[in-house]
Design a protein around this motif. Structure first.
Motif, PDB file in Angstrom:
ATOM      1  N   UNK A  12       0.834  -1.204   0.000  1.00 37.96           N
ATOM      2  CA  UNK A  12       0.000   0.000   0.000  1.00 37.96           C
ATOM      3  C   UNK A  12       0.869   1.254   0.000  1.00 37.96           C
ATOM      4  N   UNK A  13       1.900   1.263   0.843  1.00 45.81           N
ATOM      5  CA  UNK A  13       2.779   2.436   0.914  1.00 45.81           C
ATOM      6  C   UNK A  13       3.482   2.680  -0.427  1.00 45.81           C
ATOM      7  N   UNK A  14       3.991   1.615  -1.035  1.00 42.95           N
ATOM      8  CA  UNK A  14       4.699   1.785  -2.305  1.00 42.95           C
ATOM      9  C   UNK A  14       3.739   2.178  -3.425  1.00 42.95           C
ATOM     10  N   UNK A  15       2.513   1.668  -3.399  1.00 43.77           N
ATOM     11  CA  UNK A  15       1.535   2.033  -4.419  1.00 43.77           C
ATOM     12  C   UNK A  15       1.140   3.503  -4.318  1.00 43.77           C
ATOM     13  N   UNK A  16       0.931   3.969  -3.092  1.00 43.14           N
ATOM     14  CA  UNK A  16       0.585   5.383  -2.907  1.00 43.14           C
ATOM     15  C   UNK A  16       1.759   6.269  -3.300  1.00 43.14           C
ATOM     16  N   UNK A  17       2.978   5.869  -2.909  1.00 42.56           N
ATOM     17  CA  UNK A  17       4.165   6.656  -3.263  1.00 42.56           C
ATOM     18  C   UNK A  17       4.376   6.690  -4.771  1.00 42.56           C
TER      19      UNK A  17
END
Length: 355
Positions: free
Chosen positions: A321-326
Motif C-alpha cells: 500500500x505504501x509503495x503504491x501510494x508513493x
C-alpha cells in the motif's frame, strides 16, 4: 428599381438585437457558451467527487494496513539491518509497479497511438489505485476517461486494459510455478505442461488475443482491437520482469522475519505473484484483501514457521500500500512537471516573411 432583399439574421441573433441568452436554442442553432459551461461545470463536479471517493478509499486502505501491520514493522525495523530491508522492500515493489505500467503502455501505444510516458504513468496509476474501491469497473472507467483526455480512443484504452489483464494473470500464474518445488517437492514435474503452455503463448501471441475476444463475448461486451504480436511479446516480457522485481519486496520481508535467504527467494517471488493473481480474481474484495493473504501463507510456511509467515504477509500488505501510494504520487508529479506550460501549444513560430 426593386427594394433590396433584407439580410437574414445570423444564427443566435434576433431581429431586434443580439440574441437573448435566456432564450432556448432553435432547431438549427448550435449550443452556445451557456450549454458548454454547464457541461464543463458538471464534468468538474463529477471529477472532484470521483477524486474525493478515490482519496478516501486509498486513505482507508492505508490506515487499515498501518493498523494491522504497524506494530510488526516497527519491531522489524529495530532489528539489525531492518530499516534497510524495509526500505528495499518499498523500492522493489514500486519498481515492479513501474515495469507493470510499461507492460500496459506497450499495449495501449501499439501502432500509431501516441502516449508519452508521463501521461501513461498518470493514467495507469490512477486506474491502479482505484482497486481500493470495491468493483473492478472503476479502473476501466478511469482508464477510458483519462485516455480520452489524452487523445487516446476508448477502444484503444479498452484493448490495453483487457489484454493487460489477461497477460498479467497468465504471467502471474506462470511466475507462481516457482513455488512448486518447495510446496510439491518431487511432484513439481506435474506442472510442466503449464510451463509449455506459457511458452506457447509467447511464441504464438495470437492466443492472448483469442482469450480476450472470447472473454468479451462471454461477458457480452463489444470486441476490441487485437494487439500486434510484437506488442504482446514485449508486454509479456515486461510483465514477467514486473513479477520478479515486485516479489523481491516479499523476499526482503521474509528474510527479515527469519527465513533462509536462498530457499525463500523463489517461494517469495512465486508466492507473491500467485497470491496477487488470486486477489485480482476476487472482484468483490477491495484489493483482494483476505484472498491474497490466504493464498500467500501456504508457500511461505514451507520455508518459515506459521507465526513468522503470518507477520511477513501482514507486513507485505502495508509495504504494498505504501509503495503504491508513493508511486502514484510520483507519477502525478512527473506528469505535472512534464506538462507543457499554459499557452505553449498555441504558440507557433511564424515565418519571417509572413509577419
Amino acid at each position: 428599381m426593386s427594394d433590396p432583399v433584407p439580410a437574414r439574421p445570423a444564427p443566435g441573433a434576433t431581429t431586434d438585437g443580439p440574441r437573448d441568452p435566456e432564450r432556448p436554442y432553435g432547431p438549427g442553432e448550435p449550443p452556445g457558451p451557456p450549454a458548454a459551461a454547464r457541461r464543463s461545470t458538471r464534468s468538474r463536479v463529477l471529477r472532484a467527487a470521483a477524486a474525493v471517493v478515490l482519496l478516501g478509499a486509498t486513505a482507508l486502505a492505508a490506515g487499515g494496513a498501518l493498523d494491522g501491520a504497524g506494530a510488526e514493522l516497527a519491531a522489524a525495523a529495530r532489528r539489525p539491518g531492518g530499516a534497510v530491508l524495509l526500505a528495499a522492500a518499498v523500492l522493489a515493489n514500486a519498481a515492479g509497479l513501474t515495469l507493470s505500467m510499461l507492460s500496459w503502455r506497450v499495449l495501449v501505444a501499439d501502432g500509431e497511438t501516441q502516449l508519452p510516458a508521463p501521461v501513461a504513468a498518470r493514467i495507469f496509476f490512477i486506474g491502479f489505485i482505484s482497486k481500493f474501491v470495491p468493483g473492478r469497473i472503476w479502473g476501466v472507467l478511469a482508464h477510458v476517461q483519462l485516455g480520452r483526455d489524452a487523445g487516446v480512443a476508448p477502444e484503444r484504452m479498452l484493448a490495453g486494459f483487457g489484454l493487460g489483464l489477461v497477460i498479467g494473470i497468465a504471467t502471474g500464474a506462470g511466475a507462481g510455478l516457482l513455488t512448486a518445488p518447495a510446496v510439491l517437492g518431487g511432484h513439481a514435474w506435474a506442472l510442466a505442461p503449464l510451463i509449455l503452455l506459457a511458452v506457447a503463448a509467447y511464441v504464438r501471441p495470437g492466443w492472448v488475443n483469442h482469450l480476450v475476444a472470447r472473454a468479451l463475448r462471454l461477458a457480452r461486451r463489444p470486441p476490441v482491437a487485437p494487439g500486434s504480436a510484437r506488442a504482446v511479446r514485449r508486454s509479456i516480457l515486461l510483465a514477467l520482469a514486473s513479477w520478479a522485481v515486485s516479489g523481491l519486496h516479499l523476499w526482503a520481508l521474509v528474510v527479515l522475519f527469519g527465513a533462509p535467504a536462498g530457499p525463500a527467494l523463489p517461494v517469495a517471488v512465486g508466492g507473491f505473484a500467485l497470491a496477487t493473481v488470486a486477489g485480482s480474481l476476487a472482484f468483490v474484495l477491495p484489493d483482494g484483501i483476505g484472498a491474497r493473504e490466504l493464498v500467500l501463507l501456504a508457500p511461505l510456511t514451507a520455508v518459515m514457521p506459521l507465526t513468522a509467515a503470518t507477520a511477513a504477509v501482514i507486513a507485505s500488505r502495508l509495504v504494498c500500500v505504501l509503495s503504491e501510494v508513493a508511486a502514484t504520487g510520483a507519477a502525478l508529479l512527473w506528469a505535472k512537471l512534464a506538462a507543457p506550460a499554459p499557452g505553449a501549444l498555441s504558440r507557433t513560430t511564424v515565418p519571417e516573411g509572413v509577419r
